[in-house]
Design a protein around this motif. Structure first.
Motif, PDB file in Angstrom:
ATOM      1  N   SER A 207       0.849  -1.198   0.000  1.00 19.97           N
ATOM      2  CA  SER A 207       0.000   0.000   0.000  1.00 19.97           C
ATOM      3  C   SER A 207       0.878   1.240   0.000  1.00 19.97           C
ATOM      4  O   SER A 207       1.950   1.252   0.618  1.00 19.97           O
ATOM      5  CB  SER A 207      -0.923   0.020   1.228  1.00 19.97           C
ATOM      6  N   GLY A 208       0.421   2.295  -0.656  1.00 20.00           N
ATOM      7  CA  GLY A 208       1.163   3.545  -0.762  1.00 20.00           C
ATOM      8  C   GLY A 208       1.370   3.894  -2.215  1.00 20.00           C
ATOM      9  O   GLY A 208       0.462   3.782  -3.034  1.00 20.00           O
ATOM     10  N   ASP A 209       2.585   4.332  -2.546  1.00 26.27           N
ATOM     11  CA  ASP A 209       2.952   4.629  -3.931  1.00 26.27           C
ATOM     12  C   ASP A 209       3.624   3.392  -4.505  1.00 26.27           C
ATOM     13  O   ASP A 209       4.813   3.157  -4.301  1.00 26.27           O
ATOM     14  CB  ASP A 209       3.892   5.838  -3.966  1.00 26.27           C
ATOM     15  N   VAL A 210       2.853   2.572  -5.250  1.00 25.92           N
ATOM     16  CA  VAL A 210       3.346   1.285  -5.755  1.00 25.92           C
ATOM     17  C   VAL A 210       3.460   1.375  -7.271  1.00 25.92           C
ATOM     18  O   VAL A 210       2.513   1.777  -7.952  1.00 25.92           O
ATOM     19  CB  VAL A 210       2.411   0.131  -5.362  1.00 25.92           C
ATOM     20  N   SER A 218       9.039  -6.480 -11.887  1.00 21.74           N
ATOM     21  CA  SER A 218       9.248  -5.946 -10.541  1.00 21.74           C
ATOM     22  C   SER A 218       8.054  -5.123 -10.088  1.00 21.74           C
ATOM     23  O   SER A 218       7.305  -4.572 -10.903  1.00 21.74           O
ATOM     24  CB  SER A 218      10.506  -5.072 -10.501  1.00 21.74           C
ATOM     25  N   VAL A 219       7.904  -5.045  -8.776  1.00 17.25           N
ATOM     26  CA  VAL A 219       6.917  -4.186  -8.131  1.00 17.25           C
ATOM     27  C   VAL A 219       7.676  -3.372  -7.088  1.00 17.25           C
ATOM     28  O   VAL A 219       8.291  -3.940  -6.183  1.00 17.25           O
ATOM     29  CB  VAL A 219       5.791  -4.998  -7.465  1.00 17.25           C
ATOM     30  N   THR A 220       7.652  -2.038  -7.224  1.00 18.36           N
ATOM     31  CA  THR A 220       8.440  -1.159  -6.369  1.00 18.36           C
ATOM     32  C   THR A 220       7.527  -0.331  -5.488  1.00 18.36           C
ATOM     33  O   THR A 220       6.568   0.285  -5.970  1.00 18.36           O
ATOM     34  CB  THR A 220       9.324  -0.226  -7.209  1.00 18.36           C
ATOM     35  N   ILE A 254      10.033  -7.972  -5.591  1.00 19.55           N
ATOM     36  CA  ILE A 254       9.436  -6.907  -4.792  1.00 19.55           C
ATOM     37  C   ILE A 254      10.565  -6.061  -4.233  1.00 19.55           C
ATOM     38  O   ILE A 254      11.426  -6.561  -3.497  1.00 19.55           O
ATOM     39  CB  ILE A 254       8.575  -7.477  -3.659  1.00 19.55           C
ATOM     40  N   THR A 255      10.602  -4.784  -4.596  1.00 21.63           N
ATOM     41  CA  THR A 255      11.669  -3.883  -4.186  1.00 21.63           C
ATOM     42  C   THR A 255      11.077  -2.629  -3.555  1.00 21.63           C
ATOM     43  O   THR A 255       9.855  -2.415  -3.572  1.00 21.63           O
ATOM     44  CB  THR A 255      12.553  -3.486  -5.376  1.00 21.63           C
ATOM     45  N   SER A 256      11.972  -1.785  -3.021  1.00 20.07           N
ATOM     46  CA  SER A 256      11.546  -0.516  -2.432  1.00 20.07           C
ATOM     47  C   SER A 256      12.448   0.592  -2.925  1.00 20.07           C
ATOM     48  O   SER A 256      13.568   0.353  -3.385  1.00 20.07           O
ATOM     49  CB  SER A 256      11.585  -0.594  -0.906  1.00 20.07           C
ATOM     50  N   ALA A 257      11.953   1.808  -2.872  1.00 21.23           N
ATOM     51  CA  ALA A 257      12.713   2.988  -3.273  1.00 21.23           C
ATOM     52  C   ALA A 257      12.576   4.053  -2.198  1.00 21.23           C
ATOM     53  O   ALA A 257      11.493   4.240  -1.626  1.00 21.23           O
ATOM     54  CB  ALA A 257      12.227   3.522  -4.618  1.00 21.23           C
ATOM     55  N   ALA A 258      13.672   4.765  -1.922  1.00 22.13           N
ATOM     56  CA  ALA A 258      13.658   5.783  -0.876  1.00 22.13           C
ATOM     57  C   ALA A 258      12.926   7.040  -1.305  1.00 22.13           C
ATOM     58  O   ALA A 258      12.465   7.823  -0.462  1.00 22.13           O
ATOM     59  CB  ALA A 258      15.088   6.129  -0.467  1.00 22.13           C
ATOM     60  N   ALA A 263      12.420   5.426  -7.999  1.00 22.89           N
ATOM     61  CA  ALA A 263      11.444   4.450  -8.482  1.00 22.89           C
ATOM     62  C   ALA A 263      11.229   4.624  -9.980  1.00 22.89           C
ATOM     63  O   ALA A 263      11.486   5.694 -10.533  1.00 22.89           O
ATOM     64  CB  ALA A 263      10.123   4.615  -7.738  1.00 22.89           C
ATOM     65  N   PRO A 264      10.758   3.599 -10.665  1.00 21.86           N
ATOM     66  CA  PRO A 264      10.449   3.753 -12.097  1.00 21.86           C
ATOM     67  C   PRO A 264       9.402   4.838 -12.313  1.00 21.86           C
ATOM     68  O   PRO A 264       8.491   5.016 -11.502  1.00 21.86           O
ATOM     69  CB  PRO A 264       9.907   2.371 -12.492  1.00 21.86           C
TER      70      PRO A 264
END
Length: 592
Positions: A207-210, A218-220, A254-258, A263-264
């Motif tokens: 949940s959030g900015d996905v 990938s899903v960031t 499944i990754t994350s971005a600061a 993010a893409p």
């Protein structure tokens, strides 16, 4: 001279006469003026009276004018005050010297389900004409309350502010827009669970900015200022988990971005949640299509009521077309091919993987099944998806001379019923209208055939999955092959039949009724210790036990029973008379 004087005198006389004539009209005009003055003196009192009467009306008109001038003067002053305050707000926001931090806000084009955002702004319209928003349905025409998303509703603009939020970011930041919810991710990765016979597949909720990028698989999740909570894992979004599946299911990272810069970049934004799942694995077999995809997909997405975007990995067009009625009922949007799509899609909520229970079972669970869906709900959903009208079996006596219908499933490769014609003839003698058909030729065709019947009979196999199309209260008869198949028979078809509120009967094949008796000596482990075959693994079981055919001995000793029994309500309870030994057969009367 005399002539000149005479002429001069004559001319003078003529001039004097002309002057006399000229004076006469003047006297007449003077008389007319005097008459007019006399008449005027006569009407003067009437005119004075009219002036007196008009004076109050003039005074009232003057008062009205004064009131109007005062009203517009007050509006002008109020507008000036509002404009001054607005200029102060803009000046405060645009000031380079201020150190007041700005509140982060959610992207303005996201937050409502099934909303065509291209209609909210001419600038956006030209950009988004060719995007996936064209797949929205007529739900855009519904009222705003019906179009609210099931998730992230706190990010929706207030009523009447949609246009201003799109066109005026300053106003949105300072007055209307709420901050985006805190990013979070949770994964159900408990490999073992109560009542679950094998490893449970992993399912992740984000949940959030996905950002979903099929091109990079990938899903960031953007997680600003949330260091230490970064997500980094790889999962296979297929609703079954075993080692044989590894090369058959595409992996999703499944990754994350600061920050958003890491993010893409989004080029397609959605106002609905997304679900990513695979149709690789064991699909193509009807049992696995239902147990590994359709039932878990129903459990995962049905509560969205069509307002969800589906991404399909290991995409197969024939599979999508085969189950199009089900997919269209679960999602009002076109399915996205996760293998070939090149866009980056942005969502507020994404589910990677499918929630599942046991095979063809929907049990109660506070987090995996919070809506409390049952297999009765699922079978009702299937009947609606395929337009099947019968939701209850025939009640004997309703229609004079009409017989209950029995469908016997024929098989071509393994586990064939070798004396199918004799079994069908015996069923006809017992009072049934018998239909023999192979499970195939299109789901819609066979589903309609099953739904038109009251009893379904078949040897253990994927064809019995079609019991889901039987009317509620129908009868399922499973012929269980030799080789201690009780666990598989009960868990794959017996327990699901009970969950669908069907009446279930098992016929257990004896050793002499199996084709294994002609392939192996009686002292072989398949007869003396069948569980030893199970212990060798699935391959041994599939090569030996699952390849047998059966030939029912119609002269075997009967267990007491009858073709059809009635309750006091004359409802069909049991519709199969069979012959078996007490050791290998379940009493139908007790089951009914």
């Amino acid at each position: 001279m005399a002539f000149v004087a005479q002429q001069h005198g004559g001319g003078r006389a003529v001039a004097m006469k002309a002057a006399a004539r000229e004076r006469k009209p003047r006297h007449s005009n003077g008389r007319a003026a005097a008459a007019a003055a006399k008449n005027l003196s006569k009407v003067e009192p009437g005119r004075h009276l009219a002036v007196v009467r008009l004076f109050p009306a003039c005074l009232l008109a003057l008062l009205i004018c004064l009131c109007v001038v005062k009203f517009f003067s007050s509006l002008s002053s109020q507008s000036q005050r509002i404009g001054a305050r607005s200029r102060m707000v803009i000046s405060w926001e645009g000031s380079a010297s201020t150190n007041v931090p700005r509140i982060p806000v959610a992207p303005l084009i996201m937050g409502r389900v099934d909303e065509d955002i291209s209609t909210r702004s001419p600038e956006l319209g030209s950009v988004l004409k060719n995007e996936n928003f064209k797949n929205g349905t007529d739900s855009e025409n519904k009222s705003r309350s019906e179009r609210q998303a099931a998730i992230s509703t706190e990010n929706d603009p207030p009523p009447g502010k949609e246009e201003s939020l799109t066109k005026s970011p300053q106003t949105a930041v300072s007055e209307s827009e709420a901050p985006k919810p805190r990013s979070k991710i949770s994964c159900d990765d408990k490999s073992k669970d109560e009542g679950f016979p094998y490893a449970r597949p992993i399912v992740c909720h984000m949940s959030g900015d996905v950002r979903v990028s099929p091109a990079t698989s990938s899903v960031t999740l953007t997680m600003p200022s949330q260091h230490g909570e970064a997500a980094a894992r790889r999962i296979r979004p297929y609703a079954r988990r075993d080692d044989f599946l590894l090369p058959l299911v595409r992996e999703v990272a499944i990754t994350s971005a600061a920050s958003e810069r890491d993010a893409p970049s989004c080029n397609v934004s959605h106002g609905v949640p997304a679900v990513i799942f695979s149709i690789g694995g064991y699909t193509g077999n009807f049992f696995h299509d239902m147990a590994d995809v359709l039932v878990p997909l129903y459990l995962t997405t049905f509560h969205f009521k069509g307002k969800v975007q589906l991404f399909v990995a290991n995409y197969k067009q024939w599979w999508i077309q085969k189950y199009k009625p089900v997919l269209r009922r679960l999602s009002h949007r076109a399915v996205v091919d996760f293998d070939s799509d090149g866009d980056v899609h942005c969502f507020d909520h994404v589910i990677v993987g499918l929630v599942r229970d046991r095979d063809l079972i929907l049990g109660q669970h506070p987090t995996r099944n919070p809506k409390g869906y049952t297999m009765v709900d699922f079978t009702r959903f299937l009947r609606h998806a395929y337009g099947l009208r019968r939701d209850k079996p025939m009640v004997l006596g309703e229609t004079s001379g009409k017989k209950p219908r029995m469908l016997i499933i024929s098989r071509r490769r393994t586990r064939k019923l070798l004396n199918l014609r004799q079994v069908a003839a015996m069923a006809r003698e017992l009072g049934f209208e018998v239909v023999v058909s192979e499970a195939g030729g299109g789901v819609k065709r066979f589903a309609s055939a099953v739904n038109s019947c009251d009893v379904l009979v078949g040897v253990h196999g994927a064809g019995l999955t079609n019991q889901a199309f039987l009317p509620r209260g129908g009868v399922v008869v499973q012929i269980v092959p030799w080789g201690r198949m009780e666990w598989m028979a009960t868990n794959f078809y017996g327990a699901p039949a009970a969950a669908m509120e069907l009446r279930y009967v098992e016929y257990h094949v004896a050793a002499e009724e199996s084709s294994l008796a002609r392939r192996y000596p009686r002292e072989h482990a398949v007869f003396s210790d069948p569980m030893a075959i199970h212990g060798q693994g699935w391959k041994a079981l599939a090569d030996i036990v699952m390849t047998q055919d059966v030939k029912l001995n119609l002269r075997r000793e009967r267990v007491p029973g009858s073709v059809v029994q009635f309750t006091h309500e004359k409802k069909l309870e049991f519709a199969w008379q069979y012959r078996c030994t007490a050791l290998h057969c379940t009493n139908p009367t007790a089951q009914a």
